[in-house]
Design a protein around this motif. Structure first.
Motif, PDB file in Angstrom:
ATOM      1  N   GLY A 352       0.786  -1.226   0.000  1.00  0.00           N
ATOM      2  CA  GLY A 352       0.000   0.000   0.000  1.00  0.00           C
ATOM      3  C   GLY A 352       0.815   1.271   0.000  1.00  0.00           C
ATOM      4  O   GLY A 352       0.262   2.377  -0.010  1.00  0.00           O
ATOM      5  N   LYS A 353       2.158   1.175   0.034  1.00  0.00           N
ATOM      6  CA  LYS A 353       3.004   2.368   0.073  1.00  0.00           C
ATOM      7  C   LYS A 353       3.420   2.762  -1.341  1.00  0.00           C
ATOM      8  O   LYS A 353       3.863   1.917  -2.124  1.00  0.00           O
ATOM      9  CB  LYS A 353       4.251   2.102   0.927  1.00  0.00           C
ATOM     10  CG  LYS A 353       5.054   3.366   1.226  1.00  0.00           C
ATOM     11  CD  LYS A 353       6.155   3.082   2.225  1.00  0.00           C
ATOM     12  CE  LYS A 353       6.910   4.358   2.591  1.00  0.00           C
ATOM     13  NZ  LYS A 353       7.965   4.123   3.591  1.00  0.00           N
ATOM     14  N   PRO A 354       3.299   4.054  -1.688  1.00  0.00           N
ATOM     15  CA  PRO A 354       3.678   4.495  -3.034  1.00  0.00           C
ATOM     16  C   PRO A 354       5.182   4.398  -3.258  1.00  0.00           C
ATOM     17  O   PRO A 354       5.976   4.485  -2.321  1.00  0.00           O
ATOM     18  CB  PRO A 354       3.203   5.949  -3.080  1.00  0.00           C
ATOM     19  CG  PRO A 354       2.239   6.092  -1.944  1.00  0.00           C
ATOM     20  CD  PRO A 354       2.701   5.134  -0.894  1.00  0.00           C
ATOM     21  N   ALA A 355       5.550   4.221  -4.527  1.00  0.00           N
ATOM     22  CA  ALA A 355       6.960   4.201  -4.916  1.00  0.00           C
ATOM     23  C   ALA A 355       7.212   5.336  -5.890  1.00  0.00           C
ATOM     24  O   ALA A 355       6.463   5.520  -6.854  1.00  0.00           O
ATOM     25  CB  ALA A 355       7.332   2.867  -5.549  1.00  0.00           C
ATOM     26  N   ALA A 356       8.272   6.114  -5.621  1.00  0.00           N
ATOM     27  CA  ALA A 356       8.672   7.210  -6.502  1.00  0.00           C
ATOM     28  C   ALA A 356       9.829   6.726  -7.368  1.00  0.00           C
ATOM     29  O   ALA A 356      10.954   6.572  -6.888  1.00  0.00           O
ATOM     30  CB  ALA A 356       9.079   8.428  -5.675  1.00  0.00           C
ATOM     31  N   PHE A 357       9.532   6.460  -8.644  1.00  0.00           N
ATOM     32  CA  PHE A 357      10.565   6.006  -9.578  1.00  0.00           C
ATOM     33  C   PHE A 357      11.252   7.227 -10.190  1.00  0.00           C
ATOM     34  O   PHE A 357      10.594   8.093 -10.777  1.00  0.00           O
ATOM     35  CB  PHE A 357       9.967   5.139 -10.682  1.00  0.00           C
ATOM     36  CG  PHE A 357       9.389   3.841 -10.187  1.00  0.00           C
ATOM     37  CD1 PHE A 357      10.186   2.896  -9.568  1.00  0.00           C
ATOM     38  CD2 PHE A 357       8.039   3.568 -10.329  1.00  0.00           C
ATOM     39  CE1 PHE A 357       9.652   1.699  -9.109  1.00  0.00           C
ATOM     40  CE2 PHE A 357       7.493   2.377  -9.876  1.00  0.00           C
ATOM     41  CZ  PHE A 357       8.312   1.444  -9.260  1.00  0.00           C
ATOM     42  N   ASP A 358      12.561   7.284 -10.058  1.00  0.00           N
ATOM     43  CA  ASP A 358      13.353   8.379 -10.630  1.00  0.00           C
ATOM     44  C   ASP A 358      14.269   7.789 -11.690  1.00  0.00           C
ATOM     45  O   ASP A 358      15.207   7.047 -11.380  1.00  0.00           O
ATOM     46  CB  ASP A 358      14.164   9.071  -9.533  1.00  0.00           C
ATOM     47  CG  ASP A 358      14.732  10.399 -10.002  1.00  0.00           C
ATOM     48  OD1 ASP A 358      14.642  10.681 -11.204  1.00  0.00           O
ATOM     49  OD2 ASP A 358      15.259  11.153  -9.165  1.00  0.00           O
TER      50      ASP A 358
END
Length: 464
Positions: A352-358
């Motif tokens: 349920g935790k968002p992932a920030a793809f860079d």
């Protein structure tokens, strides 16, 4: 009568005098006047749009190219084309157009269609060489002008791609009596829509998916005044009038604007056209903006168009049932106002935790990395991952995100965190599409590596 009018005018003058003496009344009058002026402007704009395109389409630019006087051979049309492989003999033919860049999208398109029982109706048209070999189990026609890399919207290759697509439709329509569904490769079939589409053709000759402006309130309002049709999902029954209609669209593309969607919207409203048409219910056939941004919980959708998603990664995430948003993090308050910690934000990545793809690409030949790169493979990617964590971890932590750098070296190697992320994404995709994970991984890396090679080529050409 004159006395009554004089009395009414006197009352009006007295009211205005009272208002002018009262500050509160002046403020209220100013607010009411502003709101009324705004409503009048919106109404006039809407009526102008409606008049231009629906009630008086001749006001639209390029309208005259839809006229029959620009067309040739208006009589009955005969099939003059041989298709190898032959067109499907089913009651419906579902056609999509592909090139090398869109192979992964086409694989997903086929998978979703087969899952809802449409495998016997599919037909691929390849606009580049060596594409059909990737689809041994699906009829794939090699287009004669197979050298069109029509990947990016508006570029010359894409313009030629759209023109050749209309030419193929024109050559196909006289050669079949089946209903034809023209579909973009980023359509996802959630349920079998053919029965409902066939029912629409009882009283219509052609039906379209409705496109979106991207503004929900405006879409809801404009629908009642001007339905802007989308050329990426069209269901029709062949006829001489239909052939002439697509001829007018091709004439418009060749002489005014390459965009077939603009031609469809203008030529369908030409006074010489007698086709019965409508746009489909957006609840059942939502476009990408309508589904992914406005109503992601829509369980009634039969076919979803994944447009309004410019990145391949966005489309891949959505096919894996992962909600993705591009360029996330900007526009926030305080010190985060001008930051953008996520090129792509996956809102339900893990637990349920968002992932920030860079995403970033580094060269091992960079003076900063070349010494270590000569001793340890992948060291440039490791250094770039550490740099991204140093820059973004604090920002992501404050937002409740997990920072995941997706680092690629210019020669094709991926960082360890990217490999782990792609493995998880492939697992989601494999489960969603009922495909072997090994096959999904191969397709995913093939798509990513092809994109990297083309980017390198463009970078080299810019130096020349």
């Amino acid at each position: 009568m004159q006395r009554k009018r004089f009395a009414m005018c006197s009352v009006g003058v007295n009211i205005l005098r009272c208002i002018s003496r009262c500050r509160r009344c002046r403020k209220k009058l100013l607010i009411i006047t502003t709101i009324a002026a705004a409503l009048i402007i919106i109404l006039l704009y809407s009526l102008g749009t409606s008049k231009e395109f629906r009630f008086n389409p001749s006001a639209a630019k390029g309208y005259h190219f839809c006229s029959p006087q620009f067309l040739e051979n208006q009589g009955p049309q005969q099939c003059q084309h041989t298709f190898d492989p032959p067109l499907p003999t089913s009651n419906t033919i579902i056609v999509t157009f592909i090139n090398k860049e869109w192979i992964p999208l086409a694989q997903n398109w086929i998978c979703s269609a087969e899952r809802v029982g449409l495998s016997n109706a599919l037909y691929l048209v390849a606009m580049e060489r060596n594409v059909c070999q990737h689809f041994p189990n699906t009829p794939c026609y090699q287009h004669p002008t197979a050298a069109i890399e029509g990947t990016y919207f508006g570029q010359p290759g894409y313009q030629q791609f759209m023109i050749e697509r209309t030419r193929f439709i024109l050559s196909m329509l006289p050669c079949t009596k089946s209903h034809v569904l023209l579909s973009d490769t980023d359509i996802v079939f959630k349920k079998n829509p053919i029965a409902l589409l066939d029912s629409e053709l009882v009283n219509h000759d052609i039906v379209f998916q409705e496109d979106s402006t991207g503004i929900y309130l405006m879409d809801s309002f404009v629908t009642y005044i001007f339905s802007y049709i989308c050329g990426g999902f069209v269901y029709l029954k062949p006829s001489n009038e239909m052939v002439n209609f697509y001829r007018s669209v091709l004439t418009y593309q060749l002489n005014w604007n390459w965009n077939d969607q603009a031609g469809l919207n203008i030529c369908i409203r030409h006074r010489s056209r007698s086709l019965r048409w409508k746009t489909l219910d957006k609840t059942l056939f939502p476009n990408g903006k309508e589904f992914f941004h406005f109503h992601p919980d829509n369980m009634m959708a039969l076919a979803v168009h994944a447009n309004f998603m410019p990145r391949t990664a966005d489309k891949t995430c959505h096919r894996a049932c992962i909600s993705a948003k591009a360029e996330a993090g900007s526009g926030l308050g305080h010190e985060l106002r001008n930051t953008r910690p996520a090129d792509i934000l996956a809102s339900n990545w893990l637990c349920g935790k968002p992932a920030a793809f860079d995403l970033t690409v580094v060269s091992p030949l960079n003076p900063t990395f070349i010494s270590e790169a000569g001793r340890t493979a992948g060291s440039a990617a490791v250094a770039a991952e550490l740099r991204k964590h140093s820059a973004n971890d604090a920002k992501c932590s404050e937002l409740g995100w997990t920072c995941i750098p997706l680092v690629a070296e210019s020669y094709g190697a991926w960082g360890s965190e990217a490999v782990q992320a792609f493995s998880r994404l492939a697992s989601y995709l494999a489960t969603r599409t009922n495909s072997p994970k090994s096959k999904v991984v191969c397709s995913l890396y093939g798509r990513l590596n092809l994109t990297l090679v083309r980017a390198n080529a463009r970078a080299l050409l810019l130096r020349c």
